[in-house]
Scaffold this active site. Structure first.
Site, PDB file in Angstrom:
ATOM      1  N   GLU A  86      39.578  -2.462   0.529  1.00 26.26           N
ATOM      2  CA  GLU A  86      38.394  -3.095  -0.064  1.00 26.26           C
ATOM      3  C   GLU A  86      37.756  -2.197  -1.119  1.00 26.26           C
ATOM      4  OE1 GLU A  86      36.615  -6.268   3.192  1.00 26.26           O
ATOM      5  OE2 GLU A  86      35.374  -4.587   2.600  1.00 26.26           O
ATOM      6  N   HIS A 103      60.899   3.063  15.480  1.00 22.95           N
ATOM      7  CA  HIS A 103      61.923   2.092  15.878  1.00 22.95           C
ATOM      8  C   HIS A 103      61.659   0.735  15.242  1.00 22.95           C
ATOM      9  CE1 HIS A 103      63.675   4.895  18.800  1.00 22.95           C
ATOM     10  NE2 HIS A 103      62.435   5.355  18.836  1.00 22.95           N
ATOM     11  N   LYS A 162      34.387 -15.817   1.183  1.00 25.26           N
ATOM     12  CA  LYS A 162      33.255 -16.266   2.000  1.00 25.26           C
ATOM     13  C   LYS A 162      32.663 -17.552   1.400  1.00 25.26           C
ATOM     14  CE  LYS A 162      31.525 -11.865   3.951  1.00 25.26           C
ATOM     15  NZ  LYS A 162      30.389 -10.949   4.123  1.00 25.26           N
TER      16      LYS A 162
HETATM   17  O1  PA5 Z   1      32.936  -3.614   4.125  1.00 24.86           O
HETATM   18  C1  PA5 Z   1      32.274  -4.622   3.994  1.00 24.86           C
HETATM   19  O2  PA5 Z   1      31.222  -4.638   3.340  1.00 24.86           O
HETATM   20  C2  PA5 Z   1      32.689  -5.912   4.673  1.00 24.86           C
HETATM   21  O3  PA5 Z   1      33.887  -5.767   5.362  1.00 24.86           O
HETATM   22  C3  PA5 Z   1      31.622  -6.355   5.658  1.00 24.86           C
HETATM   23  O4  PA5 Z   1      31.434  -5.349   6.610  1.00 24.86           O
HETATM   24  C4  PA5 Z   1      31.999  -7.662   6.341  1.00 24.86           C
HETATM   25  O5  PA5 Z   1      32.293  -8.643   5.377  1.00 24.86           O
HETATM   26  C5  PA5 Z   1      30.868  -8.141   7.234  1.00 24.86           C
HETATM   27  O6  PA5 Z   1      29.688  -8.329   6.486  1.00 24.86           O
HETATM   28  P1  PA5 Z   1      28.271  -8.414   7.208  1.00 24.86           P
HETATM   29  O7  PA5 Z   1      27.947  -7.074   7.777  1.00 24.86           O
HETATM   30  O8  PA5 Z   1      27.297  -8.803   6.138  1.00 24.86           O
HETATM   31  O9  PA5 Z   1      28.394  -9.457   8.279  1.00 24.86           O
END
Ligand code: PA5
Length: 475
Positions: free
Chosen positions: A301, A330, A444
């Protein structure tokens, strides 16, 4: 822990098997590292200069230092939760779940939930990070909701997965006559977001922890997101933060040769530019299995970005892959050894395991088996780790090793901070925004549209008018 003990527990990086000296022409030349020295130093300066800046989402750098009051509060809450509840369930996804899963698996008994109560010493622990109905039902089949503390973790309070879980659990609890704030703790934004709205509708009765403004989900394990679940499990969260601070100190030089996180970032950066698109993390430890999941999110990310800061299309990033030693020897190692030259493999090696497990003598008349007797499982796993790294090196495959003296709170804190800094430096070297996630947000929004959320009608119409699936391509 005094300085000597800390030194003994120091996490280090050995990158001999990345270099030309070991790998010949397939390895990285000293001159290639020399060539990125300036870029690496600039990345170091960028991170140093912007430490703690909320507007840049760099608040994570200060978490080892600025949470004394929060930690005290968390320890008090955790003690009360341990006394009152039989189960502790985290509802969250992505950055709000992967850290708690990692710390639980790393630092608690590998069969924690199956231990008898007196050996476990705390509530049974579950992290729900999916909306698979079968899994939710399975959870409800094994917990007693009225005896469960639910920690809802969501910065936005708008994540469909987490809020779906909240709605289902809230309904279950209400039907059992439970007043929700008695059995739920929110970890969320300080003032914005839907969990705050829900809390207000209960007159502010929920216990709440703040996911700080300048800390993104994937960098949040060392704030209340991870600290509360860890403390409920009886994990020493102060030692974890101490470990992070220690690694921060070990990474205080702009020189690649003196800063382990910068060395890893520079190695990854050079490899990327040499066409290595795959970044494997392979811990040789079941306890560290889920650090690979946590790292995959952190890396993917943070670095998977379409454009750089100048607006150029760069489609940056390499694909992180999780692997487990020795299990995946393996399964995947054949490909790592003989497949395309497109990977960097990072091993995490453990110096001393939680126990040794002697291998009994037997089958002396069968040479393939008899030689094992008298050794220990610890010896075997360490030998296999070393042998795999060596075999990859001999095959000209780039690999390096993060050495962890043993798995404990202090070394886990170091490991996390090392990988976070490595990611931050690499992002800075790539000149991209490491801290946003437009790709995740797009998904989302598309889900909102498909489920008919108001305000997303235009997106729904656009999705409906997208080229229809052609039967020609359906089998
Ligand atoms: O790293 C990030 O920002 C995302 O993976 C969020 O943690 C994830 O989308 C969850 O978002 P939220 O904390 O708003 O529910």
């Amino acid at each position: 822990m005094d300085c000597k003990d800390k030194e003994k527990m120091r996490v280090g990086v050995d990158f001999n098997y990345m270099m030309e000296k070991s790998l010949g022409e397939k390895g990285i030349k000293d001159s290639e590292l020399e060539a990125v020295k300036g870029k690496a130093a600039a990345a170091f300066d960028y991170v140093k200069k912007n430490r703690g800046r909320d507007d840049l989402f760099m608040g994570w750098t200060e978490l080892p230092y600025n949470q004394d009051e929060i930690v005290a509060d968390i320890l008090e809450t955790a003690a009360a939760v341990r006394k009152k509840f039989k189960y502790f369930v985290v509802l969250g996804i992505g950055g709000s779940a992967l850290g708690p899963i990692m710390a639980f698996n790393a630092l608690k008994h590998l069969r924690y939930n199956e231990l008898p109560d007196e050996k476990r010493g705390g509530p049974k622990f579950y992290v729900e990070d999916n909306v698979d109905p079968v899994r939710m039902q399975a959870l409800l089949d094994v917990i007693e909701p009225e005896k469960t503390c639910f920690n809802v973790i969501s910065k936005s309070g708008a994540t469909s997965e987490t809020m779906t879980q909240y709605l289902i659990i809230a309904d279950v609890l209400k039907k059992k006559g439970v007043n929700l704030p008695e059995n739920m703790i929110f970890t969320t934004d300080a003032s914005r977001g839907n969990l705050i709205k829900i809390d207000k509708s209960f007159g502010g009765a929920f216990k709440k922890y703040v996911l700080p403004d300048g800390v993104g989900g994937r960098f949040s394990e060392m704030c209340p997101v991870g600290l509360l679940p860890a403390a409920v499990l009886g994990i020493d969260i102060k030692a974890m933060l101490d470990g992070a601070a220690y690694m921060d100190k070990l990474c205080s030089s702009p020189e690649i040769s003196e800063n382990p996180a910068l060395a890893c970032a520079a190695l990854q950066y050079v490899s990327m530019n040499n066409g290595k698109n795959i970044n494997v993390l392979m811990p040789y430890s079941d306890n560290l299995k889920y650090i690979a999941d946590w790292y995959c999110q952190l890396w993917a990310e943070s670095l998977g970005k379409a454009v750089d800061y100048e607006g150029n299309t760069v489609n940056a990033g390499t694909t992180p892959v999780k692997s487990l030693g020795v299990t995946d020897q393996h399964s995947q190692v054949q490909l790592y050894t003989e497949g395309p030259y497109d990977k960097v493999i990072t091993f995490i090696s453990v110096g001393k395991y939680g126990c040794e497990m002697p291998i009994a003598h037997g089958c002396e008349d069968i040479p393939d088996v008899g030689f094992l007797g008298g050794h220990t499982m610890q010896e075997l796993i360490k030998a296999e780790n070393k042998a795999t790294a060596y075999a990859l090196m001999r095959a000209g495959r780039l690999n390096y090793t993060i050495n962890v003296p043993e798995v404990n709170e202090f070394t886990l804190g170091q490991l996390m901070f090392l990988l976070e800094l490595q990611t931050a430096y690499t992002g800075a070297m790539l000149n991209i925004n490491t801290y946003n996630q437009p790709g995740v947000e797009n998904g989302k929004k598309a889900t909102f549209a498909l489920l008919g959320k108001s305000g997303y009608e235009a997106q729904k119409a656009e999705m409906d008018s997208a080229p229809a699936l052609d039967n020609k391509y359906v089998v």
